[in-house]
Motif scaffolding. Structure first.
Motif, PDB file in Angstrom:
ATOM      1  N   LYS A 227       1.283  -1.243  -0.628  1.00 36.50           N
ATOM      2  CA  LYS A 227       0.376  -0.105   0.259  1.00 36.50           C
ATOM      3  C   LYS A 227       0.858   1.330  -0.374  1.00 36.50           C
ATOM      4  O   LYS A 227       0.725   2.045  -0.827  1.00 36.50           O
ATOM      5  CB  LYS A 227      -0.604   0.020   1.010  1.00 36.50           C
ATOM      6  CG  LYS A 227      -1.797   0.992   1.354  1.00 36.50           C
ATOM      7  CD  LYS A 227      -2.521   1.162   2.608  1.00 36.50           C
ATOM      8  CE  LYS A 227      -3.117   2.502   2.971  1.00 36.50           C
ATOM      9  NZ  LYS A 227      -4.123   2.065   4.090  1.00 36.50           N
ATOM     10  N   GLN A 228       2.225   0.670   0.751  1.00 39.13           N
ATOM     11  CA  GLN A 228       2.386   2.586   1.007  1.00 39.13           C
ATOM     12  C   GLN A 228       3.393   2.968  -0.282  1.00 39.13           C
ATOM     13  O   GLN A 228       3.690   3.807  -1.318  1.00 39.13           O
ATOM     14  CB  GLN A 228       3.703   2.530   2.082  1.00 39.13           C
ATOM     15  CG  GLN A 228       2.787   2.202   3.587  1.00 39.13           C
ATOM     16  CD  GLN A 228       2.141   1.601   3.924  1.00 39.13           C
ATOM     17  OE1 GLN A 228       2.655   0.352   3.058  1.00 39.13           O
ATOM     18  NE2 GLN A 228       1.757   1.689   5.131  1.00 39.13           N
TER      19      GLN A 228
ATOM     20  N   ASN B 134       5.370   7.707   3.044  1.00 41.55           N
ATOM     21  CA  ASN B 134       4.939   6.423   2.796  1.00 41.55           C
ATOM     22  C   ASN B 134       6.226   5.843   1.631  1.00 41.55           C
ATOM     23  O   ASN B 134       6.347   4.487   2.258  1.00 41.55           O
ATOM     24  CB  ASN B 134       3.664   6.205   1.027  1.00 41.55           C
ATOM     25  CG  ASN B 134       2.760   6.662   1.814  1.00 41.55           C
ATOM     26  OD1 ASN B 134       2.258   5.769   2.858  1.00 41.55           O
ATOM     27  ND2 ASN B 134       1.724   8.282   1.925  1.00 41.55           N
TER      28      ASN B 134
ATOM     29  N   GLN C 262       3.443  13.302   2.069  1.00 38.39           N
ATOM     30  CA  GLN C 262       2.776  12.272   1.762  1.00 38.39           C
ATOM     31  C   GLN C 262       3.446  11.051   0.871  1.00 38.39           C
ATOM     32  O   GLN C 262       3.560   9.793   1.506  1.00 38.39           O
ATOM     33  CB  GLN C 262       1.172  12.001   1.360  1.00 38.39           C
ATOM     34  CG  GLN C 262       0.259  13.219   2.509  1.00 38.39           C
ATOM     35  CD  GLN C 262       0.389  12.304   4.036  1.00 38.39           C
ATOM     36  OE1 GLN C 262      -0.311  11.049   3.977  1.00 38.39           O
ATOM     37  NE2 GLN C 262       0.387  13.062   4.608  1.00 38.39           N
ATOM     38  N   SER C 263       3.841  11.391  -0.246  1.00 39.05           N
ATOM     39  CA  SER C 263       4.912  10.349  -0.596  1.00 39.05           C
ATOM     40  C   SER C 263       5.762   9.971  -0.332  1.00 39.05           C
ATOM     41  O   SER C 263       6.776   9.147  -0.402  1.00 39.05           O
ATOM     42  CB  SER C 263       5.133  11.384  -2.305  1.00 39.05           C
ATOM     43  OG  SER C 263       5.870  11.057  -3.131  1.00 39.05           O
TER      44      SER C 263
ATOM     45  N   LEU D  39       1.481   4.273  -3.179  1.00 40.60           N
ATOM     46  CA  LEU D  39       0.619   5.641  -2.849  1.00 40.60           C
ATOM     47  C   LEU D  39       1.670   6.959  -2.744  1.00 40.60           C
ATOM     48  O   LEU D  39       1.751   7.838  -3.082  1.00 40.60           O
ATOM     49  CB  LEU D  39       0.244   5.776  -0.785  1.00 40.60           C
ATOM     50  CG  LEU D  39      -1.069   4.877  -0.617  1.00 40.60           C
ATOM     51  CD1 LEU D  39      -1.041   5.065   1.040  1.00 40.60           C
ATOM     52  CD2 LEU D  39      -2.024   6.155  -1.605  1.00 40.60           C
TER      53      LEU D  39
END
Length: 642
Positions: free
Chosen positions: A15-16, A78, A74-75, A19
């Motif tokens: 998921k990370q 993650n 956020q990038s 993302l």
């Protein structure tokens, strides 16, 4: 290729991993949009003095910057979670694989090499993965968007990049081709430096006792200098990346300013578009620079990946494919036509034609010269190695038929090298049985003659040990290791020269405790001192990997003579003096009662004589003489004693 081999180690962090580039695309789109807003602000706001346009465009720039910060954060977050999880999974996989190595697998790698692979190499993989899911995604997207926008703004000026790109590609290719083999050599040297440090710290007491600090420093400096030179050679090649990018970037900017300035003078290009074009050019060149950094990092990590692959792809030599999940019924051991070697490709066997049967509950001593393969023989019983030819049975079944855990749970082994771990004495003892009660621990320590000295410590069984038990003497470590083995409640206990650092009086008491407490357990003892095995039911004499004799002490003396047995007990005491001590003198020297004195005093100088021959006495004093396996007196009239 990277993802094909390592995709499975992403595991629960998929998921990370998804993302991070997802947020990155929005961040990149905002970065590409900002130069257009700036061009609009200059051409329609500043040039025309339109405050409304300036306000709107200024507000748009602030909002875009905030959104870019949000998406970028956020990038990055993650990407960090995914890369750390990725390296954790690789490290766990390597550690799990190493734990399942057989002794033969472990022999292929030095401990320093495995430590470097588990730390430095895994960290390189983590950095490479982070750059791949962030920078490697970002750079192509940013490059494509920027090139597209430059062609939209002015196709003629954009042709400059078509000239610069091939030069940049050739330069990067050269750097990668030259740097990779140098980094491989550098990592091999890392192992050597790690090994040197580990060896020095382990043997620091020996170094100081021989006053060899200067020598060790010189050797370390030699290895460190070699590492430094290899690192410099590799980094010199990689360092070419920065000037290469600077030359290309500055050359492109210079060409854009010169050609673009002419177009502005000719009123074929506006100042705002010119500023946007330069921004896109900078973004394009920066994306290429980041891409080159990623490629260099991948080159470094590729060398690490190869070293990690060696461990992960190592074929386990010893397969746990037995079907019997219950422990052996008893401690009977049998060797049938056994041949063994550590290297399969050679026919120079370490053990040759071993045929031997040991009954359950029997106490067997194993003696022989250095390199006679005594330890090799015993390590086959718990299946630490597999034999090349023949079979080994425990409890009447082939050791390969058992699952490893129940087989090894039934065999307690005290190896030549006593290994204790950081923690308390009780923690180390519970390696034998994690559920052992305090009473069981104390009982095992009493049998192993360890209870008294442990109680003398201020914290008793809660005394904290340093790494490897550095705050204990050699004999103390051996006795704790024996107690740890006893807590397993095994059917077979193997003592591989495990009392070599214990004084003779303590050793005698230890064997007394064994005889009283473990009548039904098979005991196998490797020893260099004859008094350690003299009371065994049988003694096996090994010579160059072959059985040279089997029998009790007295039987071996009759068939093989005293030279077949270790005689270190009295060397230096009797031989040098040229005469034999009396029973009383010998008992005092051994710190035992006269009644406990046995044929341990047999030495190379003693020979049995016939009844008609005089006893080999030098005077009329009482001298020990050989009669079967008992100590008798040689009379003053020199009558025969054998």
């Amino acid at each position: 290729m990277f993802f094909k081999k390592y995709y499975k180690y992403i595991g629960q962090y998929k998921k990370q991993t998804f993302l991070s580039p997802f947020f990155l695309m929005f961040e990149t789109a905002i970065e590409v949009t900002i130069p257009l807003i700036m061009a609009f602000m200059i051409d329609d706001g500043i040039s025309k003095s339109d405050t409304k346009v300036l306000f709107i465009s200024g507000f748009a720039l602030i909002m875009m910057a905030l959104l870019g910060l949000l998406f970028g954060t956020q990038s990055a977050r993650n990407a960090s979670i995914a890369s750390c999880g990725f390296s954790k999974n690789i490290g766990e996989a390597m550690f799990y694989k190493i734990q399942n190595f057989s002794f033969k697998n472990i022999d292929k790698y030095s401990s320093s090499s495995l430590v470097t692979r588990l730390t430095y190499d895994v960290k390189n993989m983590e950095n490479a993965f982070r750059m791949i899911i962030r920078t490697l995604f970002r750079s192509p997207i940013l490059f494509v968007f920027s090139v597209t926008m430059t062609f939209i703004l002015n196709a003629k000026l954009a042709l400059i990049f078509l000239i610069a790109a091939p030069a940049l590609a050739v330069g990067l290719g050269f750097i990668i081709f030259k740097a990779f083999p140098l980094f491989q050599k550098m990592f091999v040297q890392y192992d050597k430096v790690e090994a040197k440090v580990q060896e020095n710290l382990t043997g620091i007491r020996v170094v100081k006792s021989f006053v060899q600090e200067d020598r060790e420093i010189a050797e370390f400096e030699k290895e460190a200098t070699t590492l430094k030179n290899l690192s410099k050679s590799a980094e010199k090649i990689v360092a070419l990346n920065v000037p290469l990018m600077s030359v290309v970037m500055n050359g492109c900017i210079l060409a854009i300013l010169w050609l673009g300035g002419n177009l502005i003078v000719l009123e074929q290009f506006s100042a705002g578009k010119m500023l946007s074009f330069i921004n896109y050019a900078m973004q394009m060149i920066m994306s290429l620079m980041m891409l080159s950094m990623v490629m260099v990092n991948i080159v470094i990590s590729k060398a690490s990946a190869n070293r990690i692959n060696e461990v992960l792809n190592e074929e386990i030599d010893l397969k746990d494919n037995g079907t019997i999940s219950s422990p052996p019924q008893n401690g009977e051991v049998e060797f049938k036509d056994v041949y063994f070697n550590y290297e399969r490709k050679t026919t120079n066997f370490v053990l040759t034609d071993i045929n031997l049967k040991i009954k359950s509950g029997e106490k067997v001593g194993i003696v022989g010269g250095t390199g006679a393969s005594k330890s090799s023989l015993l390590q086959l019983i718990p299946r630490l190695y597999d034999v090349e030819v023949g079979e080994i049975k425990v409890g009447g079944r082939n050791v390969k038929d058992y699952k490893l855990q129940p087989l090894r749970d039934s065999v307690a082994m005290v190896l030549q090298k006593n290994v204790l771990f950081s923690g308390t004495i009780k923690d180390n003892l519970k390696w034998g049985n994690i559920e052992a009660t305090d009473e069981e621990i104390e009982n095992a320590c009493k049998i192993a003659m360890a209870h008294n000295f442990i109680k003398n410590f201020a914290d008793g069984y809660s005394t904290v040990l340093g790494q490897g038990g550095v705050n204990l003497s050699g004999g103390q470590k051996q006795r704790i290791c024996i107690a740890r083995a006893l807590l397993k409640n095994p059917k077979i206990i193997i003592l591989d020269d495990s009392t070599s650092a214990v004084d003779i009086a303590t050793e005698n008491n230890l064997w007394k405790n064994f005889r009283k407490s473990f009548k039904d357990i098979t005991v196998l003892i490797v020893a260099q001192r004859i008094n350690s095995v003299i009371d065994c039911d049988r003694i096996i004499v090994l010579d160059e990997g072959k059985i040279n004799g089997i029998g009790s002490h007295s039987e071996l003396l009759k068939t093989k003579g005293s030279e077949a047995l270790p005689i270190t007990l009295l060397d230096g005491k009797i031989v040098k003096s040229g005469s034999y001590p009396s029973k009383k003198e010998l008992a005092e020297w051994l710190k035992i009662e006269v009644s406990e004195l046995s044929s341990a005093i047999i030495t190379k100088k003693q020979k049995c004589c016939s009844e008609n021959e005089p006893c080999d006495c030098n005077n009329e004093k009482e001298e020990p003489c050989c009669s079967n396996d008992k100590v008798e007196q040689c009379c003053g009239d020199k009558k025969g004693c054998c």
